[in-house]
Design a protein around this motif. Structure first.
Motif, PDB file in Angstrom:
ATOM      1  N   VAL A  61       0.870  -1.181   0.000  1.00 41.31           N
ATOM      2  CA  VAL A  61       0.000   0.000   0.000  1.00 41.31           C
ATOM      3  C   VAL A  61       0.909   1.234   0.000  1.00 41.31           C
ATOM      4  O   VAL A  61       0.999   1.977   0.975  1.00 41.31           O
ATOM      5  CB  VAL A  61      -0.959  -0.021   1.212  1.00 41.31           C
ATOM      6  CG1 VAL A  61      -2.007   1.069   1.075  1.00 41.31           C
ATOM      7  CG2 VAL A  61      -1.661  -1.378   1.313  1.00 41.31           C
ATOM      8  N   ASN A  63       2.873   4.635  -2.207  1.00 40.15           N
ATOM      9  CA  ASN A  63       2.552   5.712  -3.144  1.00 40.15           C
ATOM     10  C   ASN A  63       2.701   5.295  -4.599  1.00 40.15           C
ATOM     11  O   ASN A  63       1.900   5.683  -5.451  1.00 40.15           O
ATOM     12  CB  ASN A  63       3.451   6.926  -2.867  1.00 40.15           C
ATOM     13  CG  ASN A  63       3.149   7.593  -1.547  1.00 40.15           C
ATOM     14  OD1 ASN A  63       2.031   7.559  -1.058  1.00 40.15           O
ATOM     15  ND2 ASN A  63       4.165   8.204  -0.946  1.00 40.15           N
ATOM     16  N   CYS A  66      -0.469   3.554  -5.448  1.00 42.73           N
ATOM     17  CA  CYS A  66      -1.757   4.001  -4.904  1.00 42.73           C
ATOM     18  C   CYS A  66      -2.086   5.477  -5.085  1.00 42.73           C
ATOM     19  O   CYS A  66      -3.194   5.893  -4.747  1.00 42.73           O
ATOM     20  CB  CYS A  66      -1.822   3.662  -3.407  1.00 42.73           C
ATOM     21  SG  CYS A  66      -1.669   1.899  -3.054  1.00 42.73           S
ATOM     22  N   PHE A  73       0.320   3.486 -10.701  1.00 46.04           N
ATOM     23  CA  PHE A  73      -0.971   3.654 -10.048  1.00 46.04           C
ATOM     24  C   PHE A  73      -1.945   2.569 -10.509  1.00 46.04           C
ATOM     25  O   PHE A  73      -2.152   2.361 -11.702  1.00 46.04           O
ATOM     26  CB  PHE A  73      -1.547   5.024 -10.366  1.00 46.04           C
ATOM     27  CG  PHE A  73      -2.941   5.237  -9.815  1.00 46.04           C
ATOM     28  CD1 PHE A  73      -3.166   5.143  -8.441  1.00 46.04           C
ATOM     29  CD2 PHE A  73      -4.003   5.507 -10.652  1.00 46.04           C
ATOM     30  CE1 PHE A  73      -4.437   5.330  -7.922  1.00 46.04           C
ATOM     31  CE2 PHE A  73      -5.283   5.697 -10.139  1.00 46.04           C
ATOM     32  CZ  PHE A  73      -5.502   5.603  -8.775  1.00 46.04           C
ATOM     33  N   ALA A  82      -7.140   2.196  -6.509  1.00 45.36           N
ATOM     34  CA  ALA A  82      -6.341   2.114  -5.289  1.00 45.36           C
ATOM     35  C   ALA A  82      -6.731   3.187  -4.281  1.00 45.36           C
ATOM     36  O   ALA A  82      -6.675   2.954  -3.066  1.00 45.36           O
ATOM     37  CB  ALA A  82      -4.855   2.226  -5.623  1.00 45.36           C
ATOM     38  N   VAL A  83      -7.126   4.364  -4.739  1.00 46.12           N
ATOM     39  CA  VAL A  83      -7.562   5.420  -3.817  1.00 46.12           C
ATOM     40  C   VAL A  83      -8.848   4.994  -3.110  1.00 46.12           C
ATOM     41  O   VAL A  83      -8.986   5.124  -1.885  1.00 46.12           O
ATOM     42  CB  VAL A  83      -7.761   6.750  -4.562  1.00 46.12           C
ATOM     43  CG1 VAL A  83      -8.343   7.803  -3.621  1.00 46.12           C
ATOM     44  CG2 VAL A  83      -6.448   7.246  -5.152  1.00 46.12           C
ATOM     45  N   ASP A  85      -9.902   1.936  -2.729  1.00 45.30           N
ATOM     46  CA  ASP A  85      -9.559   0.796  -1.872  1.00 45.30           C
ATOM     47  C   ASP A  85      -8.978   1.259  -0.545  1.00 45.30           C
ATOM     48  O   ASP A  85      -9.316   0.736   0.521  1.00 45.30           O
ATOM     49  CB  ASP A  85      -8.533  -0.107  -2.563  1.00 45.30           C
ATOM     50  CG  ASP A  85      -9.056  -0.743  -3.834  1.00 45.30           C
ATOM     51  OD1 ASP A  85     -10.282  -0.905  -3.967  1.00 45.30           O
ATOM     52  OD2 ASP A  85      -8.229  -1.076  -4.705  1.00 45.30           O
ATOM     53  N   ASN A  86      -8.076   2.237  -0.604  1.00 45.54           N
ATOM     54  CA  ASN A  86      -7.398   2.691   0.609  1.00 45.54           C
ATOM     55  C   ASN A  86      -8.313   3.493   1.516  1.00 45.54           C
ATOM     56  O   ASN A  86      -8.124   3.496   2.745  1.00 45.54           O
ATOM     57  CB  ASN A  86      -6.148   3.487   0.245  1.00 45.54           C
ATOM     58  CG  ASN A  86      -5.040   2.596  -0.274  1.00 45.54           C
ATOM     59  OD1 ASN A  86      -4.999   1.415   0.047  1.00 45.54           O
ATOM     60  ND2 ASN A  86      -4.155   3.157  -1.081  1.00 45.54           N
ATOM     61  N   VAL A 200       1.254   4.962   1.648  1.00 47.87           N
ATOM     62  CA  VAL A 200       0.278   6.021   1.444  1.00 47.87           C
ATOM     63  C   VAL A 200       0.060   6.732   2.783  1.00 47.87           C
ATOM     64  O   VAL A 200      -0.106   6.087   3.827  1.00 47.87           O
ATOM     65  CB  VAL A 200      -1.045   5.420   0.924  1.00 47.87           C
ATOM     66  CG1 VAL A 200      -2.162   6.456   0.948  1.00 47.87           C
ATOM     67  CG2 VAL A 200      -0.850   4.868  -0.476  1.00 47.87           C
ATOM     68  N   GLN A 270      -2.390  -3.958  -2.982  1.00 46.65           N
ATOM     69  CA  GLN A 270      -2.285  -3.821  -4.435  1.00 46.65           C
ATOM     70  C   GLN A 270      -1.155  -4.676  -4.991  1.00 46.65           C
ATOM     71  O   GLN A 270      -0.183  -4.937  -4.306  1.00 46.65           O
ATOM     72  CB  GLN A 270      -2.034  -2.351  -4.808  1.00 46.65           C
ATOM     73  CG  GLN A 270      -3.064  -1.382  -4.293  1.00 46.65           C
ATOM     74  CD  GLN A 270      -4.490  -1.692  -4.722  1.00 46.65           C
ATOM     75  OE1 GLN A 270      -4.698  -2.313  -5.788  1.00 46.65           O
ATOM     76  NE2 GLN A 270      -5.470  -1.297  -3.907  1.00 46.65           N
ATOM     77  N   THR A 305      -8.834  -3.940  -2.772  1.00 45.69           N
ATOM     78  CA  THR A 305      -7.801  -4.324  -3.728  1.00 45.69           C
ATOM     79  C   THR A 305      -8.348  -4.187  -5.134  1.00 45.69           C
ATOM     80  O   THR A 305      -9.541  -4.403  -5.353  1.00 45.69           O
ATOM     81  CB  THR A 305      -7.317  -5.763  -3.460  1.00 45.69           C
ATOM     82  OG1 THR A 305      -6.268  -6.096  -4.370  1.00 45.69           O
ATOM     83  CG2 THR A 305      -8.451  -6.776  -3.612  1.00 45.69           C
TER      84      THR A 305
END
Length: 342
Positions: A61, A63, A66, A73, A82-83, A85-86, A200, A270, A305
């Motif tokens: 996880v 940068n 994500c 990305f 990914a954004v 997801d996080n 992140v 990811q 994910t």
């Protein structure tokens, strides 16, 4: 871990879902004070007192995977995979702060000269392969379409270029015989010491908050630093032996043992089609060799994910979904982060 009526915790006011796709500095000391206060407010006990020990394995996880406009990305089909997801992952950590015993973040970790980066290879014109658009097959190496860049032999093998070229042939043959993805040339990413390598910010904040609130040290697992092999899975590299049978990398037996000692293992991160799928597959292999019934204690947070999708170039969604179905068929639990767990 089955759904229950146990009340989940509220999400702390410091969490800003609008900042999950950004990079910023976590204010550790104020956050630590807030975490201890939060623990007292909500009667959150130290992790050492957990009767059911739960591990969250947060895969790569970082940068580089994500944050939009970073090197790799993971957009998924939504374009912001990914954004999204996080955001859900952070909310999951906060809501289940008193139930998650330990968090194990994995850190994809690279330097420039590695087998999957452009500088490692050249064609007859001395050009490097285009990243994200080039795969190198066994036939490519056999036919000399791509060969090891002679200039890198100095720093990797003390000028033994022939050893590197033998390894290239051996490596691509191993991938082919094992039925793995062909060697993909990726953009330079997760560079050790660089901002892309970092967690992140929002996830780092959540992990730090959990660590303080529960007196539970995060367990960071570094992977991918071996220049001679890919390492999608945190549990084992793609190729572990060199052209002459020598050991060049090893399975992460310590981590495998630690994960299997938990009562429940939650997996997110990811990318669903690559590092997440490879890690789960390796974990399943270990489980099936010991006791297939152990698969039921593994929970895959499917909404935390996303697969690799590059519009017009490649879409791994179907392969990722097929892998998750295979894991579910083997007994693993495919769940959403919004479910209430006891």
């Amino acid at each position: 871990m089955s759904p229950s009526t146990t009340q989940q915790l509220p999400i702390p006011s410091h969490f800003d879902s609008m900042k999950v796709g950004e990079v910023w500095r976590v204010a550790y000391q104020p956050l630590a004070v807030a975490a201890e206060t939060w623990a007292k407010q909500h009667a959150i006990l130290p992790a050492s007192e957990d009767r059911v020990r739960v591990c969250l394995l947060a895969i790569d996880v970082q940068n580089t995977f994500c944050i939009p406009d970073f090197e790799l990305f993971v957009a998924g089909r939504s374009g912001m995979g990914a954004v999204e997801d996080n955001t859900r992952l952070c909310e999951f950590i906060y809501r289940n702060l008193g139930r998650i015993t330990a968090i194990y973040p994995t850190m994809d970790t690279h330097t420039a000269t590695q087998i999957f980066h452009p500088i490692f290879w050249v064609n007859a014109a001395g050009e490097h392969p285009a990243p994200a658009a080039t795969t190198i097959t066994l036939e490519d190496v056999e036919q000399g379409i791509w060969r090891v860049n002679p200039a890198i032999a100095y720093s990797l093998t003390n000028n033994d270029y022939e050893a590197l070229q033998r390894h290239a042939l051996h490596y691509t043959r191993c991938l082919t015989e094992a039925g793995k993805y062909p060697l993909t040339i990726w953009p330079y990413h997760s560079m050790l010491g660089g901002i892309g390598h970092a967690l992140v910010s929002a996830v780092e904040e959540a992990i730090f908050f959990h660590g303080i609130a529960r007196s539970s040290q995060p367990h960071f697992e570094v992977k991918g630093s071996n220049p001679l092999t890919e390492n999608y899975s945190v549990l084992r590299p793609e190729v572990m032996e060199g052209a002459r049978g020598e050991v060049i990398a090893q399975k992460n037996t310590n981590l495998i043992q630690q994960l299997l000692e938990f009562d429940q293992v939650l997996i997110a991160g990811q990318a669903k089609s690559h590092c997440v799928a490879w890690t789960i597959d390796d974990l399943l292999t270990e489980i099936q060799a010991i006791d297939p019934g152990l698969a039921r204690k593994v929970y895959l947070l499917e909404d935390c994910t996303s697969p690799v999708v590059v519009p017009g170039v490649v879409d791994f969604t179907e392969q990722a979904d097929a892998a998750f179905q295979r894991f579910a068929d083997a007994g693993m639990q495919v769940v959403k982060s919004t479910e209430i767990f006891g």
